[in-house]
Every structure is written in C-alpha cells, then in structure tokens.
Enzyme design. Sequence first.
Site, PDB file in Angstrom:
ATOM      1  N   ASP A  34       0.867  -1.176   0.000  1.00 26.30           N
ATOM      2  CA  ASP A  34       0.000   0.000   0.000  1.00 26.30           C
ATOM      3  C   ASP A  34       0.905   1.227   0.000  1.00 26.30           C
ATOM      4  O   ASP A  34       1.691   1.430   0.936  1.00 26.30           O
ATOM      5  CB  ASP A  34      -0.915  -0.026   1.235  1.00 26.30           C
ATOM      6  CG  ASP A  34      -1.994   1.055   1.172  1.00 26.30           C
ATOM      7  OD1 ASP A  34      -1.718   2.123   0.595  1.00 26.30           O
ATOM      8  OD2 ASP A  34      -3.096   0.827   1.710  1.00 26.30           O
ATOM      9  N   LYS A  79      -3.899  12.100  -1.707  1.00 25.94           N
ATOM     10  CA  LYS A  79      -2.956  12.532  -0.664  1.00 25.94           C
ATOM     11  C   LYS A  79      -1.828  13.345  -1.315  1.00 25.94           C
ATOM     12  O   LYS A  79      -2.071  14.436  -1.801  1.00 25.94           O
ATOM     13  CB  LYS A  79      -2.477  11.317   0.124  1.00 25.94           C
ATOM     14  CG  LYS A  79      -3.630  10.710   0.930  1.00 25.94           C
ATOM     15  CD  LYS A  79      -3.318   9.395   1.599  1.00 25.94           C
ATOM     16  CE  LYS A  79      -4.546   8.948   2.411  1.00 25.94           C
ATOM     17  NZ  LYS A  79      -4.464   7.537   2.827  1.00 25.94           N
ATOM     18  N   ARG A 100      -0.766  14.357  13.824  1.00 32.78           N
ATOM     19  CA  ARG A 100       0.036  14.153  12.619  1.00 32.78           C
ATOM     20  C   ARG A 100       0.280  15.483  11.932  1.00 32.78           C
ATOM     21  O   ARG A 100      -0.647  16.260  11.717  1.00 32.78           O
ATOM     22  CB  ARG A 100      -0.718  13.281  11.609  1.00 32.78           C
ATOM     23  CG  ARG A 100      -0.761  11.832  11.894  1.00 32.78           C
ATOM     24  CD  ARG A 100      -1.142  11.045  10.647  1.00 32.78           C
ATOM     25  NE  ARG A 100      -2.285  11.627   9.908  1.00 32.78           N
ATOM     26  CZ  ARG A 100      -2.837  11.051   8.856  1.00 32.78           C
ATOM     27  NH1 ARG A 100      -2.370   9.914   8.378  1.00 32.78           N
ATOM     28  NH2 ARG A 100      -3.860  11.608   8.235  1.00 32.78           N
TER      29      ARG A 100
HETATM   30  C1  LIG Z   1      -5.646   6.789   3.076  1.00 31.61           C
HETATM   31  C2  LIG Z   1      -5.428   5.320   3.068  1.00 31.61           C
HETATM   32  C3  LIG Z   1      -6.383   4.440   2.521  1.00 31.61           C
HETATM   33  C4  LIG Z   1      -7.697   4.973   2.047  1.00 31.61           C
HETATM   34  O1  LIG Z   1      -8.454   4.098   1.267  1.00 31.61           O
HETATM   35  P1  LIG Z   1      -9.729   4.654   0.491  1.00 31.61           P
HETATM   36  O2  LIG Z   1     -10.307   3.490  -0.179  1.00 31.61           O
HETATM   37  O3  LIG Z   1      -9.234   5.721  -0.443  1.00 31.61           O
HETATM   38  O4  LIG Z   1     -10.643   5.288   1.477  1.00 31.61           O
HETATM   39  C5  LIG Z   1      -6.065   3.094   2.491  1.00 31.61           C
HETATM   40  N1  LIG Z   1      -4.894   2.622   2.986  1.00 31.61           N
HETATM   41  C6  LIG Z   1      -3.972   3.462   3.531  1.00 31.61           C
HETATM   42  C7  LIG Z   1      -2.705   2.916   4.068  1.00 31.61           C
HETATM   43  C8  LIG Z   1      -4.227   4.817   3.600  1.00 31.61           C
HETATM   44  O5  LIG Z   1      -3.330   5.622   4.164  1.00 31.61           O
END
Ligand SMILES: *Cc1c(COP(=O)(O)O)cnc(C)c1O
Length: 413
Positions: free
Chosen positions: A199, A225, A372
């Site tokens: 991820d 982000k 954060r």
């Molecule tokens: C922000 C984030 C998500 C968000 O997932 P969405 O499906 O866009 O809501 C998932 N995994 C991580 C590690 C994140 O930081």
Amino acid sequence: MNPTDMFTEVLELDASDPLARFRGRFQLRTGLIYLDGNSLGALPKATPGRIAEVVAQEWGEGLITSWLGAEWSTAPARIGDKLAVLLGANPGEIISTDSTSVNIFKALTAALSLRPDRSTILSEQTNFPTDVYMMQGIEAFSDGRVKALTVAPEQVIDALDESVAVLLLTQVHYKSGRVRDMAEITRRAHDVGALVVWDLSHSAGAIDVDLNGANADFAIGCGYKFLNGGPGAPAYLFAAKRHQTATPVLSGWFGHARPFSFEEDYDPAPGIDRFLCGTPPVLGLAALETGVDLLLEANMADVRRKSLRLGDLFMQLMEPLCDRYGFSLVSERDPAARGSQVAYAHPQGYQIVQALKEYDVVADFRAPDVLRFGLTPLYLRYRDIVATVERLTEVCALEAWNKPEYQRRAAVT
Ligand SMILES: *Cc1c(COP(=O)(O)O)cnc(C)c1O
C-alpha cells in the site's frame, strides 16, 4: 542557536529552495499553514480550469465522442504510465481506477489466485483499518478457504511461512510515518513463496519508490494525498508484468479484452487493463492527472530531501515542547525510516489539533492520541515550520485546548 539566527537560517533555506516555485502553483489562503497534505492534498491552480474544460468542452460539446476524441477511455492507463515514472514501474504496469479499498480487494484476490494451494493473507495489526477490513471481508466470503491473519508490527517477518499466500503491508505507516524496507521484505516473502501487496498511499509523491527495483508483485494507493488529485480521487493498482495473467475477481466489462464486442463471456484484457472494472470516472481522473503532471515537473530527489529537512527542523524546534508540555515523538528520527510526516503523541492530542485551527494551522489527529503533521515539500516553506511551532507553543502556554467546544469529537478527524 538563538531565535534570530534560527530565523535567518530558515529564510536562507527558503530562498535557496529548488522547489520554492511550486508553492505558487497551488491555491492556498494567505496565512494558512496546511500540514494535512497527507490526508487531502491542496488544490493545484490548474485543476479548476482543467475540470471546467472537461465539463464544458469534452462533455458539453463532445458528448459521447469524447470517449475517443478526448481520450477518456485511455485515461486510466495514461495516468498509470505517468505514475509508473514516479513509482519505479514500467509503462503498462499501473492503472488508475477505483478506490484504494477496492484495489486492495482486487490485488489480494489476484495474488490469492496465483497461490491456489495457500490460504493466509498476512498483515500487521496496526495497518490502516480499511486494509485489514478488506482482508476480513475476503475471509468471510471465502467459506473457509482464506484466513486473514494480523500480527504485531515487529512479528511480520517471523510470521512469513509456507502457508502465506500474500502479505499486505503499507510502506509508510499512516500514523507513525515509519518506512518499511520494500526490497528486503519483498525478498523475505518471496523466499517462502509468498507474494506481497504494497500500500503506497503515503509513499507516492512523498518518497522515492522503486517497485521494480524491489521486485514488487502488486501495489495500490490513493490519488488524493501527496498526488493532489482531489477529494475521492481515483486510486491506482500496480501489477508486475509477470502477474498480469491473474484472472480478476471483479470481472467488469471495462477489463474485458473487447468491451465493445459485448460478448456473453468474460475474457480478461491481456495487460494491466484487466484490472479495470467499470466505466472510468472521467472528472476525477482529469483532476488526478493535473495533480500528477504537477508532481512530474518536480525532481523527486529534491522532494525527498526537502521533506526530510522540514521534518528535522520540526523535530528540533519541538524538543523544548516535549520537555515542557509532554509531547512524545512517534516518528522515527532516522531519515531512512521516516516518511513525509512527523507525528507526536499527547493525551490532549485531539483538542490541541482543534485549537491549532484557530491559529490557522491545519494538522490532523489519529486516535487514540496522535497528532500528525504532514510535510508537503511542494507547498510548504521552512518558515511555516517555525510559525507552526510558535503557534503550538502559544496553544500550550495558554492551555487553549481546554475550551469546552474542543471536548467533543467530530465525525471526521
Ligand atoms: C488513506 C489510506 C487508505 C484509504 O483508502 P480509500 O479506499 O481511499 O478510502 C487506504 N490505505 C492506507 C494505508 C491509507 O493511508
């Protein structure tokens, strides 16, 4: 160093900053210090005009001809190829589509299909919740075939064995900002025959990522982000060329080899397109592409260097507050292990983040007690870090967090 020397040094850092020219490319209200670009990136000034053009010309005038004429249908792959430049992948290995959560499902089920005689999806207990929830959903649906297993962060490597089909890890931890060694962990997983889904939500656009250098299998991540793609921007999925034989479980028509033949049976597209599902969200993709294009103009080595320097300065200035007001550093000091944020724990963390908003500083709070501070090198200045700590000092000196209206938690933090 006395405060005047410090301020002179900081102004010099701003004056010689190779990324300084990017700040003017974002819409940011004067006076605001935005330290939440790791949650929702700021608006590139080019985005409203681009969206207006897509709406008025491509949609309004071009109507359905724009799927080809304005290259709507190839946007997911085109943006994927641009992301490949940022993430160390090859063209044809990344597709921009769906949400991160949905892409986690797609990548995990693809990996499971490549390891049919193994049952475990492994992750760490403190991973971002949606990552773990998606594992649990797959387990619940699998009727006993799949097991979702989470272990303590420091036990991940020990838990890798021949039962593990796929390991799901976040490279930069969403709360602490700690960076995992992608190449080393991937190697350890491959040693026992497991695949890895990375991820990259807090990595893309923030730190150097080299997917193929790490021999990565699959990766997914957010567009809203550090990529500045806008609220709910499409996410992306990476599948190494060698894994593009996996048959997608979300077998939608846009991932078909010939979607416009309207055939009765599913036949996945030969390449990364098979990981598309339904009709691409054209407006969201247009905003995402504008954000990605802006980032591609910057040198990622400059971005990383500035991000770490901003963090170093922040931690240095925070030291007196740690002693006096009880903040404790959650992030790693070691630059190699630190993403583009600095996090502190404090018992009044939520209230302090609320109080900071009145001082025009936007940070965020992650339960149970973490503040954060996201560091976005394209639009933050060194002097913003100094001003943040000054304002935080004032909040602490006045105990401004005690206001009754800060005591109740909002639904979104
Ligand atoms: C922000 C984030 C998500 C968000 O997932 P969405 O499906 O866009 O809501 C998932 N995994 C991580 C590690 C994140 O930081």
